[in-house]
Write a protein that holds these residues in place. Structure first.
Motif, PDB file in Angstrom:
ATOM      1  N   MET A   1      17.722 -10.713  -1.203  1.00 39.89           N
ATOM      2  CA  MET A   1      17.830  -9.246  -2.212  1.00 39.89           C
ATOM      3  C   MET A   1      16.911  -8.101  -1.695  1.00 39.89           C
ATOM      4  SD  MET A   1      19.159  -9.957  -5.369  1.00 39.89           S
ATOM      5  CE  MET A   1      18.354  -9.436  -6.473  1.00 39.89           C
ATOM      6  N   LYS A   2      17.405  -6.815  -1.813  1.00 42.47           N
ATOM      7  CA  LYS A   2      16.673  -5.500  -1.018  1.00 42.47           C
ATOM      8  C   LYS A   2      16.070  -4.727  -2.353  1.00 42.47           C
ATOM      9  CE  LYS A   2      19.585  -5.049   2.861  1.00 42.47           C
ATOM     10  NZ  LYS A   2      20.515  -4.073   3.526  1.00 42.47           N
ATOM     11  N   ALA A   3      14.994  -4.218  -2.150  1.00 47.86           N
ATOM     12  CA  ALA A   3      14.607  -3.286  -3.222  1.00 47.86           C
ATOM     13  C   ALA A   3      13.770  -1.943  -2.413  1.00 47.86           C
ATOM     14  CB  ALA A   3      13.367  -4.026  -3.891  1.00 47.86           C
ATOM     15  N   LEU A   4      14.084  -0.979  -3.141  1.00 42.50           N
ATOM     16  CA  LEU A   4      13.544   0.424  -2.577  1.00 42.50           C
ATOM     17  C   LEU A   4      12.675   0.770  -3.604  1.00 42.50           C
ATOM     18  CD1 LEU A   4      13.854   2.787  -0.785  1.00 42.50           C
ATOM     19  CD2 LEU A   4      15.692   3.666  -2.232  1.00 42.50           C
ATOM     20  N   ILE A   5      11.484   1.525  -3.246  1.00 40.64           N
ATOM     21  CA  ILE A   5      10.477   1.744  -4.027  1.00 40.64           C
ATOM     22  C   ILE A   5      10.311   3.206  -3.612  1.00 40.64           C
ATOM     23  CG2 ILE A   5       8.137   1.800  -4.744  1.00 40.64           C
ATOM     24  CD1 ILE A   5       8.114  -1.197  -3.590  1.00 40.64           C
ATOM     25  N   VAL A   6      10.542   4.044  -4.498  1.00 35.28           N
ATOM     26  CA  VAL A   6      10.390   5.674  -4.457  1.00 35.28           C
ATOM     27  C   VAL A   6       9.338   6.210  -5.250  1.00 35.28           C
ATOM     28  CG1 VAL A   6      11.565   7.753  -4.340  1.00 35.28           C
ATOM     29  CG2 VAL A   6      13.040   5.671  -4.070  1.00 35.28           C
ATOM     30  N   ASP A   7       8.326   6.672  -4.402  1.00 31.35           N
ATOM     31  CA  ASP A   7       7.000   6.995  -5.309  1.00 31.35           C
ATOM     32  C   ASP A   7       6.397   7.999  -4.203  1.00 31.35           C
ATOM     33  OD1 ASP A   7       4.497   7.376  -6.849  1.00 31.35           O
ATOM     34  OD2 ASP A   7       5.378   6.010  -7.908  1.00 31.35           O
ATOM     35  N   ASP A   8       5.751   9.227  -4.738  1.00 35.62           N
ATOM     36  CA  ASP A   8       5.032  10.037  -3.808  1.00 35.62           C
ATOM     37  C   ASP A   8       3.577   9.494  -3.804  1.00 35.62           C
ATOM     38  OD1 ASP A   8       4.944  10.670  -6.541  1.00 35.62           O
ATOM     39  OD2 ASP A   8       3.896  12.589  -5.934  1.00 35.62           O
ATOM     40  N   GLU A   9       3.156   8.519  -4.657  1.00 35.73           N
ATOM     41  CA  GLU A   9       1.786   8.296  -4.523  1.00 35.73           C
ATOM     42  C   GLU A   9       1.954   6.903  -3.493  1.00 35.73           C
ATOM     43  OE1 GLU A   9      -0.968   9.204  -5.670  1.00 35.73           O
ATOM     44  OE2 GLU A   9       0.056  11.131  -6.444  1.00 35.73           O
ATOM     45  N   ILE A  12       0.604   3.265  -5.167  1.00 37.86           N
ATOM     46  CA  ILE A  12       1.674   2.768  -6.011  1.00 37.86           C
ATOM     47  C   ILE A  12       2.837   1.839  -5.407  1.00 37.86           C
ATOM     48  CG2 ILE A  12       3.486   3.421  -7.966  1.00 37.86           C
ATOM     49  CD1 ILE A  12       1.611   5.436  -8.649  1.00 37.86           C
ATOM     50  N   ARG A  13       3.221   2.862  -4.270  1.00 42.80           N
ATOM     51  CA  ARG A  13       4.422   2.001  -3.611  1.00 42.80           C
ATOM     52  C   ARG A  13       3.770   0.767  -2.755  1.00 42.80           C
ATOM     53  NH1 ARG A  13       4.566   7.094  -0.877  1.00 42.80           N
ATOM     54  NH2 ARG A  13       4.002   6.126   0.963  1.00 42.80           N
ATOM     55  N   LYS A  14       2.614   0.780  -2.268  1.00 46.26           N
ATOM     56  CA  LYS A  14       2.135  -0.219  -1.539  1.00 46.26           C
ATOM     57  C   LYS A  14       2.008  -1.703  -2.497  1.00 46.26           C
ATOM     58  CE  LYS A  14       2.275   1.317   2.495  1.00 46.26           C
ATOM     59  NZ  LYS A  14       3.433   0.909   3.465  1.00 46.26           N
ATOM     60  N   SER A  15       1.329  -1.195  -3.933  1.00 50.41           N
ATOM     61  CA  SER A  15       1.166  -2.102  -4.820  1.00 50.41           C
ATOM     62  C   SER A  15       2.326  -2.857  -5.319  1.00 50.41           C
ATOM     63  CB  SER A  15       0.382  -1.563  -5.927  1.00 50.41           C
ATOM     64  OG  SER A  15      -0.864  -1.033  -5.514  1.00 50.41           O
ATOM     65  N   ILE A  16       3.350  -2.120  -5.522  1.00 47.45           N
ATOM     66  CA  ILE A  16       4.549  -2.671  -5.943  1.00 47.45           C
ATOM     67  C   ILE A  16       5.269  -3.307  -4.718  1.00 47.45           C
ATOM     68  CG2 ILE A  16       7.048  -1.990  -6.841  1.00 47.45           C
ATOM     69  CD1 ILE A  16       5.575   0.443  -8.413  1.00 47.45           C
ATOM     70  N   SER A  17       5.432  -3.057  -3.525  1.00 46.55           N
ATOM     71  CA  SER A  17       5.963  -3.348  -2.517  1.00 46.55           C
ATOM     72  C   SER A  17       5.093  -4.860  -2.242  1.00 46.55           C
ATOM     73  CB  SER A  17       5.567  -2.630  -1.081  1.00 46.55           C
ATOM     74  OG  SER A  17       6.186  -3.193  -0.058  1.00 46.55           O
ATOM     75  N   ARG A  18       3.874  -4.955  -2.195  1.00 47.50           N
ATOM     76  CA  ARG A  18       3.346  -6.380  -2.165  1.00 47.50           C
ATOM     77  C   ARG A  18       3.873  -7.382  -3.295  1.00 47.50           C
ATOM     78  NH1 ARG A  18      -1.513  -4.587  -2.202  1.00 47.50           N
ATOM     79  NH2 ARG A  18      -1.813  -4.768  -4.312  1.00 47.50           N
ATOM     80  N   LEU A  19       3.955  -6.965  -4.376  1.00 48.56           N
ATOM     81  CA  LEU A  19       4.306  -7.640  -5.536  1.00 48.56           C
ATOM     82  C   LEU A  19       5.732  -8.135  -5.191  1.00 48.56           C
ATOM     83  CD1 LEU A  19       3.760  -8.808  -8.246  1.00 48.56           C
ATOM     84  CD2 LEU A  19       4.874  -6.906  -9.097  1.00 48.56           C
ATOM     85  N   LEU A  20       6.592  -7.379  -4.831  1.00 52.36           N
ATOM     86  CA  LEU A  20       8.085  -7.610  -4.788  1.00 52.36           C
ATOM     87  C   LEU A  20       8.317  -8.514  -3.359  1.00 52.36           C
ATOM     88  CD1 LEU A  20      10.015  -4.272  -5.707  1.00 52.36           C
ATOM     89  CD2 LEU A  20       9.755  -6.548  -6.753  1.00 52.36           C
ATOM     90  N   LYS A  21       7.430  -8.332  -2.402  1.00 50.42           N
ATOM     91  CA  LYS A  21       7.547  -9.174  -1.318  1.00 50.42           C
ATOM     92  C   LYS A  21       7.211 -10.626  -1.547  1.00 50.42           C
ATOM     93  CE  LYS A  21       7.112  -5.620   2.222  1.00 50.42           C
ATOM     94  NZ  LYS A  21       6.087  -4.867   3.256  1.00 50.42           N
ATOM     95  N   GLN A  22       6.180 -10.633  -2.378  1.00 45.63           N
ATOM     96  CA  GLN A  22       5.563 -12.009  -2.806  1.00 45.63           C
ATOM     97  C   GLN A  22       6.932 -12.922  -3.535  1.00 45.63           C
ATOM     98  OE1 GLN A  22       2.019 -11.505  -5.098  1.00 45.63           O
ATOM     99  NE2 GLN A  22       0.918 -11.082  -3.314  1.00 45.63           N
ATOM    100  N   ARG A  23       7.628 -12.209  -4.133  1.00 44.59           N
ATOM    101  CA  ARG A  23       8.820 -12.680  -4.819  1.00 44.59           C
ATOM    102  C   ARG A  23      10.132 -12.880  -4.171  1.00 44.59           C
ATOM    103  NH1 ARG A  23       4.873 -11.212  -8.023  1.00 44.59           N
ATOM    104  NH2 ARG A  23       4.820 -12.058 -10.032  1.00 44.59           N
TER     105      ARG A  23
END
Length: 80
Positions: A1-9, A12-23
């Motif tokens: 599964m692929k996820a795209l995180i779009v945020d200028d912060e 926030i991008r890194k935090s969500i990215s880490r969570l999704l990679k763990q899943r």
């Protein structure tokens, strides 16, 4: 599964990215609307987390420009 995180912060991008990679997601990031459109079209993610308030193109403008067939699961985020 692929996820795209779009945020200028970045944080926030890194935090969500880490969570999704763990899943088990393959994660792509974009810091603005233009990069988001490029990545969305090339990677065809299964999940998109899209910031509503960004400089330049906001999340709604990005969403309007994406072809309907590429809109699988989109979550629009806002800190406001």
């Amino acid at each position: 599964m692929k996820a795209l995180i779009v945020d200028d912060e970045l944080l926030i991008r890194k935090s969500i990215s880490r969570l999704l990679k763990q899943r088990g997601y393959e994660v792509f990031e974009a810091e603005n609307g233009n990069l988001a459109l490029d990545s969305w079209r090339s990677e065809k993610p299964d999940l998109v987390l899209l910031d509503f308030m960004m400089p330049g193109r906001n999340g709604l403008e990005v969403l309007r420009e994406v072809e309907p067939g590429l809109k699988k699961c989109v979550i629009v985020m806002s800190a406001y």
